[in-house]
Design an enzyme around this catalytic site. Sequence first.
Site, PDB file in Angstrom:
ATOM      1  N   ASN A 187      39.355  47.154  49.080  1.00 19.43           N
ATOM      2  CA  ASN A 187      40.112  46.539  47.985  1.00 19.43           C
ATOM      3  C   ASN A 187      40.130  47.528  46.812  1.00 19.43           C
ATOM      4  O   ASN A 187      39.124  47.692  46.127  1.00 19.43           O
ATOM      5  CB  ASN A 187      39.419  45.218  47.594  1.00 19.43           C
ATOM      6  CG  ASN A 187      40.042  44.564  46.370  1.00 19.43           C
ATOM      7  OD1 ASN A 187      41.118  44.958  45.913  1.00 19.43           O
ATOM      8  ND2 ASN A 187      39.367  43.562  45.835  1.00 19.43           N
ATOM      9  N   HIS A 239      40.419  35.882  45.158  1.00 15.27           N
ATOM     10  CA  HIS A 239      39.335  36.762  44.687  1.00 15.27           C
ATOM     11  C   HIS A 239      38.804  36.220  43.364  1.00 15.27           C
ATOM     12  O   HIS A 239      39.573  35.709  42.542  1.00 15.27           O
ATOM     13  CB  HIS A 239      39.868  38.191  44.510  1.00 15.27           C
ATOM     14  CG  HIS A 239      38.778  39.194  44.302  1.00 15.27           C
ATOM     15  ND1 HIS A 239      38.138  39.330  43.100  1.00 15.27           N
ATOM     16  CD2 HIS A 239      38.194  40.075  45.149  1.00 15.27           C
ATOM     17  CE1 HIS A 239      37.200  40.265  43.219  1.00 15.27           C
ATOM     18  NE2 HIS A 239      37.219  40.735  44.448  1.00 15.27           N
ATOM     19  N   GLU A 295      37.987  37.639  40.751  1.00 17.17           N
ATOM     20  CA  GLU A 295      38.599  38.233  39.555  1.00 17.17           C
ATOM     21  C   GLU A 295      39.905  37.536  39.217  1.00 17.17           C
ATOM     22  O   GLU A 295      40.340  37.536  38.060  1.00 17.17           O
ATOM     23  CB  GLU A 295      38.797  39.752  39.775  1.00 17.17           C
ATOM     24  CG  GLU A 295      37.464  40.480  39.654  1.00 17.17           C
ATOM     25  CD  GLU A 295      37.376  41.812  40.372  1.00 17.17           C
ATOM     26  OE1 GLU A 295      38.411  42.353  40.785  1.00 17.17           O
ATOM     27  OE2 GLU A 295      36.240  42.303  40.519  1.00 17.17           O
ATOM     28  N   GLU A 345      31.842  36.398  48.788  1.00 11.75           N
ATOM     29  CA  GLU A 345      31.674  37.361  47.705  1.00 11.75           C
ATOM     30  C   GLU A 345      30.939  36.700  46.542  1.00 11.75           C
ATOM     31  O   GLU A 345      31.575  36.103  45.661  1.00 11.75           O
ATOM     32  CB  GLU A 345      33.046  37.845  47.219  1.00 11.75           C
ATOM     33  CG  GLU A 345      33.777  38.701  48.221  1.00 11.75           C
ATOM     34  CD  GLU A 345      34.503  39.854  47.535  1.00 11.75           C
ATOM     35  OE1 GLU A 345      34.426  40.965  48.048  1.00 11.75           O
ATOM     36  OE2 GLU A 345      35.116  39.636  46.477  1.00 11.75           O
ATOM     37  N   GLY A 396      30.324  44.564  41.958  1.00  9.96           N
ATOM     38  CA  GLY A 396      30.229  45.671  41.010  1.00  9.96           C
ATOM     39  C   GLY A 396      28.889  45.775  40.296  1.00  9.96           C
ATOM     40  O   GLY A 396      28.752  46.570  39.369  1.00  9.96           O
ATOM     41  N   SER A 400      29.208  44.848  46.095  1.00  7.10           N
ATOM     42  CA  SER A 400      28.299  46.006  46.060  1.00  7.10           C
ATOM     43  C   SER A 400      27.968  46.569  47.443  1.00  7.10           C
ATOM     44  O   SER A 400      26.837  46.972  47.700  1.00  7.10           O
ATOM     45  CB  SER A 400      27.022  45.669  45.290  1.00  7.10           C
ATOM     46  OG  SER A 400      27.332  45.468  43.923  1.00  7.10           O
TER      47      SER A 400
HETATM   48  P1  PGA Z   1      32.544  45.955  44.769  1.00  5.49           P
HETATM   49  O1  PGA Z   1      33.755  44.903  44.806  1.00  5.49           O
HETATM   50  O2  PGA Z   1      32.381  46.481  46.198  1.00  5.49           O
HETATM   51  O3  PGA Z   1      32.998  47.022  43.832  1.00  5.49           O
HETATM   52  O4  PGA Z   1      31.344  45.229  44.332  1.00  5.49           O
HETATM   53  C1  PGA Z   1      33.935  44.025  45.894  1.00  5.49           C
HETATM   54  C2  PGA Z   1      35.109  43.118  45.648  1.00  5.49           C
HETATM   55  O5  PGA Z   1      35.286  42.634  44.519  1.00  5.49           O
HETATM   56  O6  PGA Z   1      35.902  42.832  46.576  1.00  5.49           O
END
Ligand code: PGA
Length: 248
Positions: A8, A94, A96, A163, A169, A206
């Site tokens: 992603n 997601h 976000e 997730e 992150g 992560s």
């Molecule tokens: P990350 O993001 O691997 O940077 O933690 C994963 C994601 O949000 O799909």
Amino acid sequence: MRALVVGNWKMHGREKDLARLPHLARVLAENGPIGAEVVICPPFTLLREAKALSQGVFGLGGQDCSGHPEGAFTGEISAPMLRDCGASHVILGHSERRCAQRESDSCVQAKIIAALETGLVPIVCFGETQQQRAQGLAIETVQRQVQASVPLLAGQSLVAAYEPIWAIGSGQTPDAAQIAQMHAAIAEGLQDKGFGGAPRVLYGGSVRPGNAAELLATDGVDGLLVGAASLENAAFLAIIERANALAR
Ligand code: PGA
């Protein structure tokens, strides 16, 4: 079943960044038949060119789509548009988007339906906040999300991704027992929705070359959803190699 490794890119990537894709396609082709299915989700603007550079070795996905097939929805991209650009998958729900864009469960559900009607494979994300985990509400949270955002599937299939929001992150990941428990809860919820066969549940948050093997070996983990570490070939290929090694 082969592990599914999804990259992603989020809001990273311009024309110049496509230069890494021929190398990625070459390495994946040379190592084939590989133990992992690979899908890259670049920004919408790069999808068509990324598809042309994929040489059919990896799949392409969008990072979101509208719940409507077309119409007066300024700024939105529909599932048929994604398909038109060569996408086979689309990430939906997601955190976000659920948090920053205030996407509700019913909004995510409309998007899943739109993706399925278009023949795209939805990769639907579920996960709890740090606070929900601290309060002992992690399982309940993902169960509620599955219940409220997944439509009745009537034999159709989608890919789920666990997730945890606090792992994205942050460099932190849940331990193997926690992941196994959450994946089992998500798989059970999908079966209640009429999922045909065994649901595929990815882990995301992560993921790095250093923890990929352990994550992939965890009970109920059918693949990985990779954010930051998908932005460079070396790290992304190292993660894919961990999946290959486990398949050998
Ligand atoms: P990350 O993001 O691997 O940077 O933690 C994963 C994601 O949000 O799909």
